[in-house]
Enzyme design. Structure first.
Site, short mmCIF file in Angstrom:
data_model
loop_
_atom_site.label_atom_id
_atom_site.label_comp_id
_atom_site.label_asym_id
_atom_site.label_seq_id
_atom_site.Cartn_x
_atom_site.Cartn_y
_atom_site.Cartn_z
N ALA A 98 -9.73 3.14 14.10
CA ALA A 98 -9.74 2.66 12.71
C ALA A 98 -8.41 1.96 12.42
O ALA A 98 -7.42 2.20 13.10
CB ALA A 98 -9.93 3.86 11.77
N GLY A 124 -11.57 5.89 16.43
CA GLY A 124 -12.84 5.28 16.02
C GLY A 124 -13.41 4.37 17.07
O GLY A 124 -14.62 4.14 17.12
N GLU A 128 -15.30 6.59 19.19
CA GLU A 128 -16.43 7.08 18.40
C GLU A 128 -17.56 6.06 18.33
O GLU A 128 -18.73 6.41 18.33
CB GLU A 128 -15.96 7.50 17.01
CG GLU A 128 -15.10 8.75 17.06
CD GLU A 128 -14.51 9.13 15.72
OE1 GLU A 128 -13.72 8.33 15.18
OE2 GLU A 128 -14.83 10.20 15.20
N GLU A 151 -6.49 11.17 16.72
CA GLU A 151 -6.33 11.30 15.27
C GLU A 151 -5.41 12.44 14.86
O GLU A 151 -4.73 12.38 13.85
CB GLU A 151 -7.68 11.47 14.59
CG GLU A 151 -8.56 10.24 14.61
CD GLU A 151 -9.40 10.11 15.87
OE1 GLU A 151 -9.08 10.74 16.89
OE2 GLU A 151 -10.39 9.36 15.82
N1 T1G Z 1 -4.49 0.55 13.26
C1 T1G Z 1 -3.64 -0.40 12.80
N2 T1G Z 1 -2.66 -0.96 13.56
C2 T1G Z 1 -2.55 -0.53 14.83
C3 T1G Z 1 -3.39 0.47 15.37
C4 T1G Z 1 -4.40 1.01 14.53
N3 T1G Z 1 -5.26 1.93 14.97
N4 T1G Z 1 -3.00 0.69 16.66
C5 T1G Z 1 -1.98 -0.14 16.90
N5 T1G Z 1 -1.69 -0.86 15.81
C6 T1G Z 1 -0.66 -1.89 15.68
C7 T1G Z 1 0.73 -1.32 15.87
O1 T1G Z 1 1.23 -0.82 14.65
C8 T1G Z 1 1.48 -2.53 16.37
O2 T1G Z 1 1.74 -3.34 15.22
C9 T1G Z 1 0.44 -3.28 17.20
O3 T1G Z 1 -0.84 -2.80 16.76
C10 T1G Z 1 0.58 -3.00 18.68
O4 T1G Z 1 0.57 -1.58 18.81
C11 T1G Z 1 -12.20 7.30 11.91
C12 T1G Z 1 -9.61 7.83 11.47
C13 T1G Z 1 -3.68 1.33 20.95
C14 T1G Z 1 -2.35 2.64 22.62
O5 T1G Z 1 -4.25 6.61 16.74
O6 T1G Z 1 -1.89 4.44 20.14
O7 T1G Z 1 -9.61 5.94 14.39
O8 T1G Z 1 4.23 -3.25 15.30
O9 T1G Z 1 2.83 -1.49 19.85
O10 T1G Z 1 1.95 -0.07 22.98
O11 T1G Z 1 -11.84 8.84 13.60
O12 T1G Z 1 -1.21 1.12 19.45
O13 T1G Z 1 3.00 -5.14 16.36
O14 T1G Z 1 3.05 -4.93 13.85
O15 T1G Z 1 1.32 0.55 19.80
O16 T1G Z 1 -0.04 -1.58 23.57
C15 T1G Z 1 -6.83 6.37 15.83
C16 T1G Z 1 -3.04 4.14 17.61
C17 T1G Z 1 -6.78 5.69 14.50
C18 T1G Z 1 -4.34 4.72 18.17
C19 T1G Z 1 -1.71 0.31 22.00
N6 T1G Z 1 -6.18 5.52 16.82
N7 T1G Z 1 -2.53 3.07 18.44
O17 T1G Z 1 -0.36 0.57 22.35
O18 T1G Z 1 0.75 -1.44 21.27
S1 T1G Z 1 -7.47 6.72 13.24
C20 T1G Z 1 -4.90 5.70 17.18
C21 T1G Z 1 -1.97 3.33 19.65
C22 T1G Z 1 -9.12 6.70 13.60
C23 T1G Z 1 -11.41 7.57 13.14
C24 T1G Z 1 -9.94 7.73 12.90
C25 T1G Z 1 -1.41 2.15 20.36
C26 T1G Z 1 -2.32 1.62 21.49
P1 T1G Z 1 3.10 -4.22 15.19
P2 T1G Z 1 1.47 -0.92 19.93
P3 T1G Z 1 0.63 -0.65 22.63
#
Ligand code: T1G
Length: 699
Positions: free
Chosen positions: A63, A104, A107, A127
């Site tokens: 998400a 997500g 999911e 999450e």
């Molecule tokens: N949403 C928004 N922005 C995101 C994002 C996300 N999920 N993931 C990464 N970014 C942005 C990050 O801030 C950065 O921005 C750029 O993308 C590159 O990220 C309903 C509620 C995927 C392993 O927790 O772990 O789904 O600084 O530097 O090192 O159940 O990003 O460039 O402006 O980290 O290659 C659950 C979070 C969400 C994964 C990639 N998902 N992301 O790593 O790049 S909640 C997460 C990561 C959800 C549902 C629930 C990592 C990555 P900027 P990065 P990376």
């Protein structure tokens, strides 16, 4: 609005591709685009099967976290509803997962009928690291498709699994050989040829197998220490319990209820703050991130003590050759032996194989000769914390190291600009302040000297990523960010002892607040002698307060250095510690000498004086530009000093409780603590400005 979902067909198979760089986050626009393409494929009579895949380097990062707290999270199609719609597909829907599928994103794949992934795929539900739980069916579908144990582990730890484990658990149906799209198309055709059915998790129940009666409670007990203070892990467990007890529809309702219980909480805000803070910390004002970094192929460490050895391990762990320089043969041998010992402990715990230990040790080369450092691209000095000792090292490095080599100091308090002045190449000098144990602690303070070149900073940030550290770029001042904030926090703890509190009370109050360890236990661990040396180097700055950490000075004089001597603020017998009546008597004596009136100290006063002065110093550091943003101070204290991540760091905590009560309390102690309050409880002007403007630290 750019299109973030692509649609095409190949024969009788529709291909839907997420195309929302950088991580295919499932923001509203992408969700709407996905649903439109999906419905288009369902309605197209020439389409018999549907592939859901992605463009870019990963399948989907979940998400869109940036949408949380806005109505976009729930704007139709919300992710849970979108997954439910995919679940009821009338045609075989196959997820083709390349790279990471997280939150997500996974999911979505769980709601498909079939899943194929490439060998490099990593599948996770992280999450819980955001103070949440999977809220789009993950807690209900994963236990059904795989098993309860894997679901509990993945969802409460947030750790992803690889393709092999995903296939063996039933989470994916196939691991692609070669090109993922080609393999997925072939798999889809195979399913069509065999008239494979559409599948729904609604038809599956969780295989409870031979799970023992107390299975969930035993699991709770097993993660209790790691999840102390966190709210979301328990919600994760309850959602998975619901998957075992309820039909899918009711289970999804329970999941949504638990997700909403987590979403709008200080803990979720705190952990999401840290998520973005970690990424923002890589953006250094005035430094173009596109500045080409220097190539780091050979590293050298000067000093094979505990810090030098730990630092060297980080590079060996990352597969980078590293030379370890010591001038005395026995010290070098001890250093290498300690490194091997650390690796062997990891192997004994199953964290490393013997082969991996050998590989790492092969990358480590000891040397007694500075000339051996001539080919190093990065040299990190980790010698005794004395400017004169460091002068000798940097003058030598300046002579032997090749042009373009980066010369770094691991100093924790000394003036990096002075150290740079010992060389003819100040632009190549930077601080890389590791935290002990250097091979374990994630924090790396990158100290930017006045003349440190931009490409050296960019290179240091890349190195931090390579060795899996959390980098924070800080300016030059005594103690940089972490140790400078530690100073008032620890000063208050020492002073409270003289005023009537006990070590046990002070440490309990702060560990109950969430700190991994109380300040006095921490000093006993780090060594009261270490603290004494630091104070010796700055008596001019603290001499005006005769009580300043005086109790620690007296312990030092008594040879009571803490755990290493069995006595410090506590008495240590093996792993046990207990109050020391002599320490309590010493506090009383010193208070008498200084005319400090002892009294009953409330837990609240302990907490406010330690934590609010920590916050106040952070504000001062921000005001002076030593830290770029409040999130940097938070990252330092969460990753370097055991501040609870579920509070987001000292300044996030202040934002959460409001800056006004913090300022009021500081002013109260300034008034109520007499000359001591006058001396130390000076509100930071930034704190006063923010309160006056009704603003927060985090913009
Ligand atoms: N949403 C928004 N922005 C995101 C994002 C996300 N999920 N993931 C990464 N970014 C942005 C990050 O801030 C950065 O921005 C750029 O993308 C590159 O990220 C309903 C509620 C995927 C392993 O927790 O772990 O789904 O600084 O530097 O090192 O159940 O990003 O460039 O402006 O980290 O290659 C659950 C979070 C969400 C994964 C990639 N998902 N992301 O790593 O790049 S909640 C997460 C990561 C959800 C549902 C629930 C990592 C990555 P900027 P990065 P990376």
């Amino acid at each position: 609005m750019t299109n973030t979902v692509r649609y095409r067909t190949r024969g009788r198979i529709a291909i839907i591709s997420l195309d929302n760089p950088p991580v295919n986050a499932l923001g509203f626009q992408t969700r709407a685009g996905l649903r439109n393409c999906y419905r288009q494929a369902l309605a197209d009579e020439t389409v018999d099967a549907i592939l859901l895949t992605s463009e870019g380097r990963l399948f989907c990062g979940g998400a869109d976290i940036a949408e949380f707290g806005t109505d976009l999270t729930w704007r139709d199609p919300a992710l849970p509803q979108l997954c439910d719609e995919l679940e009821d597909s009338g045609k075989p829907l196959i997820a083709a997962i390349g790279g990471m599928a997280l939150g997500g994103g996974l999911e979505l794949a769980l709601a498909c009928d079939y899943r194929i992934c490439d060998a490099s795929a990593r599948l996770g539900l992280p999450e819980v690291h955001l103070g949440l739980l999977p809220g789009a069916g993950g807690t209900q579908r994963l236990p059904r498709l795989a098993n309860v144990g894997l679901a509990l582990d993945m969802i409460t730890s947030g750790q992803p699994i690889g393709a092999t484990e995903a296939a063996s658990s039933g989470l994916v149906d196939r691991v692609a050989e070669g090109d993922l799209l080609a393999a997925a198309l072939a798999f889809a055709q195979e399913l069509l040829d065999s008239d494979a059915p559409v599948r729904s998790c609604a038809d599956l129940t969780v295989d409870m197998g031979q799970l023992p009666e107390r299975y969930f409670n035993d699991f709770r007990a097993g993660i209790a220490r790691k999840t102390r203070g966190y709210f979301a892990p328990e919600c994760c467990i309850q959602a998975i319990e619901a998957a075992c007890e309820l039909p899918l529809a009711q289970g999804l309702e329970k999941e949504r209820e638990l997700f909403n219980a987590c979403l709008d909480t200080p803990q979720a805000r705190a952990q999401q703050h840290l998520f973005f803070a970690e990424r923002a910390a890589n953006r250094v004002p005035g430094v173009d991130p596109k500045t080409p970094a220097r190539s780091i192929r050979q590293v050298a460490i000067v000093g094979a003590g505990t810090m030098g050895g730990g630092i060297a391990m980080n590079f060996a762990n990352a597969g980078i050759p590293v030379k370890l320089l010591e001038l005395k043969e026995d010290a070098l041998a001890r250093g290498l032996a300690q490194i091997r010992g650390n690796y062997e402990i990891s192997a004994a715990r199953g964290r490393l194989t013997e082969r991996q230990v050998q590989e790492r040790m092969t990358l480590l080369q000891g040397t007694l000769d500075y000339d051996d450092l001539a080919d190093a691209d990065l040299v990190i000095e980790a010698v005794f914390e004395s400017l004169e000792v460091k002068r000798a090292v940097f003058e030598k490095l300046d002579q032997v190291c090749k042009p373009g080599a980066i010369l770094a100091s691991n100093t924790s308090t000394l003036d990096l600009d002075r150290i740079a002045s010992f060389t003819r190449r100040p632009g190549d000098v930077i601080g890389l302040h590791f935290f002990s144990p250097a091979n374990v602690m994630r924090l790396l303070e990158i100290v930017r000297g006045r003349q440190t070149a931009d490409d050296v900073i960019v290179t240091a940030l890349n190195v931090a990523r390579t060795i899996r550290k959390v980098p924070v770029v800080v300016g030059v001042c005594f103690g940089f960010v972490g140790n400078r904030m530690l100073e008032p926090y620890a000063r208050e703890a020492h002073r409270l002892l003289l005023e009537g509190a006990t070590p046990a009370q002070i440490d309990r109050v702060l560990t109950d607040f969430g700190l991994a360890m109380g300040p006095l236990s921490m000093y006993d661990l780090a060594g009261i002698d270490v603290g004494f040396m630091v104070r010796e180097s700055r008596r001019d700055a603290i001499g005006h307060d005769p009580s300043y950490n005086l109790i620690a000075d007296r312990l030092y004089a008594l040879g009571r250095y803490g755990q290493k001597t069995g006595r410090g603020f506590y008495i240590y017998e093996g792993r046990d510690k207990r109050e020391d009546p002599e320490l309590l008597a010493l506090a009383q004596t010193i208070a008498g000498e200084l005319g400090i009136e002892r009294r009953e100290i409330s837990d609240r006063e302990v907490l406010e004086r330690c934590i609010y002065m920590l916050i106040n110093e952070g504000a001062q550091i921000l005001d002076e530009g030593i830290a770029c943003r409040s999130g940097d101070c938070d990252l330092v204290w969460v990753n370097g000093y055991g501040f609870p991540a579920w509070r987001g760091g000292p300044l996030q905590y202040a934002d959460e409780i409001g800056l006004e009560p913090v300022l009021e309390a500081i002013r109260h102690y300034r008034e109520s603590l007499g000359s001591y309050g006058e001396m130390w409880f000076r509100p930071s002007p930034l704190l006063e400005r923010l309160v006056a403007e009704g603003k927060r630290f985090s913009c």
